[in-house]
Design a protein around this motif. Sequence first.
Motif, PDB file in Angstrom:
ATOM      1  N   ARG A 176       0.822  -1.209   0.000  1.00  0.00           N
ATOM      2  CA  ARG A 176       0.000   0.000   0.000  1.00  0.00           C
ATOM      3  C   ARG A 176       0.861   1.265   0.000  1.00  0.00           C
ATOM      4  O   ARG A 176       0.443   2.313  -0.485  1.00  0.00           O
ATOM      5  N   HIS A 178      -0.510  -2.971  13.577  1.00  0.00           N
ATOM      6  CA  HIS A 178      -1.009  -1.982  12.619  1.00  0.00           C
ATOM      7  C   HIS A 178      -2.071  -2.586  11.706  1.00  0.00           C
ATOM      8  O   HIS A 178      -3.105  -1.976  11.453  1.00  0.00           O
ATOM      9  N   LEU A 220      -5.569  -0.918  12.261  1.00  0.00           N
ATOM     10  CA  LEU A 220      -5.818   0.160  11.291  1.00  0.00           C
ATOM     11  C   LEU A 220      -5.747  -0.314   9.832  1.00  0.00           C
ATOM     12  O   LEU A 220      -6.673  -0.092   9.063  1.00  0.00           O
ATOM     13  N   CYS A 221      -4.656  -0.927   9.460  1.00  0.00           N
ATOM     14  CA  CYS A 221      -4.435  -1.263   8.046  1.00  0.00           C
ATOM     15  C   CYS A 221      -5.101  -2.600   7.731  1.00  0.00           C
ATOM     16  O   CYS A 221      -4.469  -3.558   7.296  1.00  0.00           O
ATOM     17  N   PRO A 231      -9.572  -0.146   5.574  1.00  0.00           N
ATOM     18  CA  PRO A 231      -8.576   0.297   6.553  1.00  0.00           C
ATOM     19  C   PRO A 231      -8.950   1.672   7.113  1.00  0.00           C
ATOM     20  O   PRO A 231      -9.612   2.462   6.435  1.00  0.00           O
ATOM     21  N   CYS A 260      -7.690   4.669   7.488  1.00  0.00           N
ATOM     22  CA  CYS A 260      -6.588   5.538   7.064  1.00  0.00           C
ATOM     23  C   CYS A 260      -6.631   6.898   7.763  1.00  0.00           C
ATOM     24  O   CYS A 260      -5.591   7.534   7.945  1.00  0.00           O
ATOM     25  N   CYS A 319      -4.281   6.936  10.626  1.00  0.00           N
ATOM     26  CA  CYS A 319      -2.944   6.376  10.367  1.00  0.00           C
ATOM     27  C   CYS A 319      -1.914   7.470  10.099  1.00  0.00           C
ATOM     28  O   CYS A 319      -2.131   8.348   9.243  1.00  0.00           O
ATOM     29  N   ALA A 364      -0.713   8.036   6.372  1.00  0.00           N
ATOM     30  CA  ALA A 364      -1.701   8.325   5.326  1.00  0.00           C
ATOM     31  C   ALA A 364      -1.166   9.256   4.235  1.00  0.00           C
ATOM     32  O   ALA A 364      -1.444   9.057   3.045  1.00  0.00           O
ATOM     33  N   CYS A 407       0.833   7.222   1.654  1.00  0.00           N
ATOM     34  CA  CYS A 407       0.276   5.935   1.239  1.00  0.00           C
ATOM     35  C   CYS A 407      -0.584   6.080  -0.010  1.00  0.00           C
ATOM     36  O   CYS A 407      -1.301   7.073  -0.166  1.00  0.00           O
ATOM     37  N   TRP A 462      -3.152   4.263  -0.720  1.00  0.00           N
ATOM     38  CA  TRP A 462      -4.510   3.785  -0.509  1.00  0.00           C
ATOM     39  C   TRP A 462      -5.546   4.900  -0.308  1.00  0.00           C
ATOM     40  O   TRP A 462      -6.590   4.902  -0.975  1.00  0.00           O
ATOM     41  N   PRO A 463      -5.297   5.890   0.596  1.00  0.00           N
ATOM     42  CA  PRO A 463      -6.342   6.884   0.833  1.00  0.00           C
ATOM     43  C   PRO A 463      -6.702   7.659  -0.429  1.00  0.00           C
ATOM     44  O   PRO A 463      -7.878   7.911  -0.703  1.00  0.00           O
TER      45      PRO A 463
HETATM   46  S1  SF4 Z   1      -2.965   4.978   5.163  1.00  0.00           S
HETATM   47 FE1  SF4 Z   1      -2.073   3.178   4.138  1.00  0.00          FE
HETATM   48  S2  SF4 Z   1      -0.802   2.215   5.714  1.00  0.00           S
HETATM   49 FE2  SF4 Z   1      -2.210   3.607   6.777  1.00  0.00          FE
HETATM   50  S3  SF4 Z   1      -4.004   2.342   7.311  1.00  0.00           S
HETATM   51 FE3  SF4 Z   1      -4.431   3.293   5.331  1.00  0.00          FE
HETATM   52  S4  SF4 Z   1      -3.792   1.753   3.807  1.00  0.00           S
HETATM   53 FE4  SF4 Z   1      -2.811   1.215   5.748  1.00  0.00          FE
END
Ligand code: SF4
Length: 228
Positions: free
Chosen positions: A156, A195, A199-200, A205, A207, A210, A213, A216, A218-219
């Motif tokens: 991610r 983690h 959270l992840c 997840p 995010c 986190c 974020a 990353c 993903w968000p």
């Molecule tokens: S920001 Fe990235 S590392 Fe953090 S919880 Fe979301 S997907 Fe996982």
Amino acid sequence: MRAEIDVAGVVAALEAMHGQRHWHWWPDADPFEVIVGSILVQNTAWENVERALANLRGAGALQISVMGALDAEAFEALIRPSGQFRQKAKKLRAFLDLVNEHGGLETLVRLPAPELRAALLATWGIGPETADCILLYAARQPAIIIDAYLRRIFARLCLGPGPAASYTAWQAWLAGELPPGRDALSRFHAEVVQHCKLLCRKRRPLCGECALAATCSWPAADGPESER
Ligand code: SF4
């Protein structure tokens, strides 16, 4: 635009988010209990392992001599909550044989890391992830554990050799990036697991909570549609 991050930054963020949390194998859990747990946790959740460990503890069977003397039916009944209990009983018996071949657990876990890892990998039911858990948390020697949680976080964050890369390729990449030493590596693995559990998560997840974020993928993408 995503900020850049390296492994040192990930390690620091995980420590800041999860460094104070309880971890069942850190800092100095009983070595035999760690080994039993590392075999029982294969293909199941830790909560199921805790129930099996409680059964073994209640029967006084978290001692090598007592566990070795259990008959098959009694042994399987005690570890039943961890699932695949027949196979896992066989794996634990294979490990007990390894201990006996080396004249006891203390002697076994004091072997040099390469020798111990080779002996573990030659034991039925012990693969690289379990062997490295045993090295790190029972033998208290440096080892890098590669698991699905670690692959998820780094995928991610778009870091590492890629989600499909081999166990060995991930280890080789991280060996040059992670802080050395048993304490740092045991904290890192514990925080990776925490983690991903907190959270992840695989789906949805958290995010917003986190510290990674901003770095990353993903968000911004909101994750693949199949995993939202
Ligand atoms: S920001 Fe990235 S590392 Fe953090 S919880 Fe979301 S997907 Fe996982």
